[in-house]
Structure formats: C-alpha cells, structure tokens
Design a protein around this motif. Structure first.
Motif, mmCIF file in Angstrom:
data_model
loop_
_atom_site.group_PDB
_atom_site.id
_atom_site.type_symbol
_atom_site.label_atom_id
_atom_site.label_comp_id
_atom_site.label_asym_id
_atom_site.label_seq_id
_atom_site.Cartn_x
_atom_site.Cartn_y
_atom_site.Cartn_z
ATOM 1 N N LYS A 177 0.819 -1.208 0.000
ATOM 2 C CA LYS A 177 0.000 0.000 0.000
ATOM 3 C C LYS A 177 0.859 1.267 0.000
ATOM 4 C CE LYS A 177 -2.645 1.999 3.484
ATOM 5 N NZ LYS A 177 -3.555 1.867 4.608
ATOM 6 N N ASN A 178 1.944 1.240 0.695
ATOM 7 C CA ASN A 178 2.766 2.434 0.864
ATOM 8 C C ASN A 178 4.037 2.448 0.014
ATOM 9 O OD1 ASN A 178 1.148 3.702 2.912
ATOM 10 N ND2 ASN A 178 1.794 2.054 4.256
ATOM 11 N N ASP A 179 4.206 1.479 -0.877
ATOM 12 C CA ASP A 179 5.407 1.397 -1.707
ATOM 13 C C ASP A 179 6.654 1.495 -0.815
ATOM 14 O OD1 ASP A 179 6.805 1.112 -4.079
ATOM 15 O OD2 ASP A 179 6.804 3.258 -4.514
ATOM 16 N N LEU A 180 6.650 0.717 0.248
ATOM 17 C CA LEU A 180 7.642 0.859 1.307
ATOM 18 C C LEU A 180 9.067 0.508 0.884
ATOM 19 C CD1 LEU A 180 7.366 1.935 4.125
ATOM 20 C CD2 LEU A 180 7.164 -0.378 4.962
ATOM 21 N N TRP A 181 9.233 -0.432 -0.028
ATOM 22 C CA TRP A 181 10.600 -0.766 -0.456
ATOM 23 C C TRP A 181 11.285 0.451 -1.061
ATOM 24 C CZ3 TRP A 181 12.874 -4.703 1.528
ATOM 25 C CH2 TRP A 181 12.194 -5.886 1.808
ATOM 26 N N ILE B 10 13.572 5.365 9.353
ATOM 27 C CA ILE B 10 14.288 4.268 8.703
ATOM 28 C C ILE B 10 14.168 3.001 9.556
ATOM 29 C CG2 ILE B 10 16.609 3.402 8.137
ATOM 30 C CD1 ILE B 10 17.241 6.285 7.154
ATOM 31 N N ARG B 11 14.330 3.142 10.860
ATOM 32 C CA ARG B 11 14.225 1.994 11.768
ATOM 33 C C ARG B 11 12.824 1.384 11.723
ATOM 34 N NH1 ARG B 11 15.190 4.542 16.093
ATOM 35 N NH2 ARG B 11 17.403 4.698 15.697
ATOM 36 N N ASP B 12 11.799 2.244 11.687
ATOM 37 C CA ASP B 12 10.423 1.743 11.611
ATOM 38 C C ASP B 12 10.186 0.958 10.322
ATOM 39 O OD1 ASP B 12 9.899 2.925 14.052
ATOM 40 O OD2 ASP B 12 8.897 4.682 13.176
ATOM 41 N N MET B 13 10.656 1.520 9.190
ATOM 42 C CA MET B 13 10.495 0.826 7.908
ATOM 43 C C MET B 13 11.265 -0.488 7.922
ATOM 44 S SD MET B 13 10.495 3.800 4.976
ATOM 45 C CE MET B 13 11.703 4.913 5.663
ATOM 46 N N TYR B 14 12.478 -0.476 8.462
ATOM 47 C CA TYR B 14 13.303 -1.674 8.538
ATOM 48 C C TYR B 14 12.568 -2.780 9.298
ATOM 49 C CZ TYR B 14 17.432 -4.592 9.352
ATOM 50 O OH TYR B 14 18.321 -5.638 9.379
ATOM 51 N N ASN B 15 11.967 -2.414 10.424
ATOM 52 C CA ASN B 15 11.279 -3.409 11.251
ATOM 53 C C ASN B 15 10.059 -4.005 10.555
ATOM 54 O OD1 ASN B 15 13.080 -3.309 13.392
ATOM 55 N ND2 ASN B 15 12.036 -1.585 14.333
ATOM 56 N N ILE B 16 9.389 -3.243 9.724
ATOM 57 C CA ILE B 16 8.260 -3.776 8.962
ATOM 58 C C ILE B 16 8.763 -4.662 7.823
ATOM 59 C CG2 ILE B 16 6.350 -3.181 7.409
ATOM 60 C CD1 ILE B 16 5.985 -0.638 9.141
#
Length: 93
Positions: free
Chosen positions: A32-36, A69-75
C-alpha cells in the motif's frame, strides 16, 4: 503428559497464526505504501553523520529520519529479512 502436549500444541498453533497474520499485515502495508522504494530513498538521502551536528535542528532532523528508517526496517524485515539487510547495508556508512 498428554494434556500438557495438547496445550503446548495449541499454543504453538496460536503463535503460528499470529505470525502469519503479522506477516500478511506487513505485506499489505508494504504494498500500500510502496515501502521498499521509500526505504531505499530514505537510506540514500539520510545524513549518516547527523549525530555530530552542532546545530540542534540538523541533529533533530537526522534523529527523526533515523527513527523512520528503523520503523520501515522493522516492517520490511518481517517479509524479507535478507533483502532488507542487504538494502540497508548498501547505503549505511
């Protein structure tokens, strides 16, 4: 005992269901958020030396970016820990 084994088997099944649910939620959030792409862009633009900044505003911005960055990494690591680590290591200094 048999009762103990059954109870533990049920607990393991519950844990497995929670892990599968968490992974599915992570995959949906990522898609949904294009997180990569956001993760990689954040790593590219991050000031890796922010901790040495004399200006508190620069330090605060760097710390906030590091938290994101840490939040995205953890997901992302829930879905693909190897890819997540490789991307992080590519840009971290």
């Amino acid at each position: 005992t048999k009762l103990h084994r059954e109870r533990i088997g049920g607990e393991i099944a519950n844990i497995g269901a929670k892990v599968a649910s968490r992974r599915k939620q992570a995959e949906e959030t990522i898609a949904k958020n294009d997180l990569w792409n956001k993760f990689e862009d954040a790593l590219k633009s991050h000031d890796w030396t922010y901790e040495y900044a004399d200006d508190h505003r620069a330090w605060s911005a760097g710390a906030q970016n590091a938290d994101s960055i840490r939040d995205m990494y953890n997901i992302l690591k829930i879905v693909d820990p190897i890819k997540t680590r490789e991307i992080y290591q590519k840009y971290s200094r």
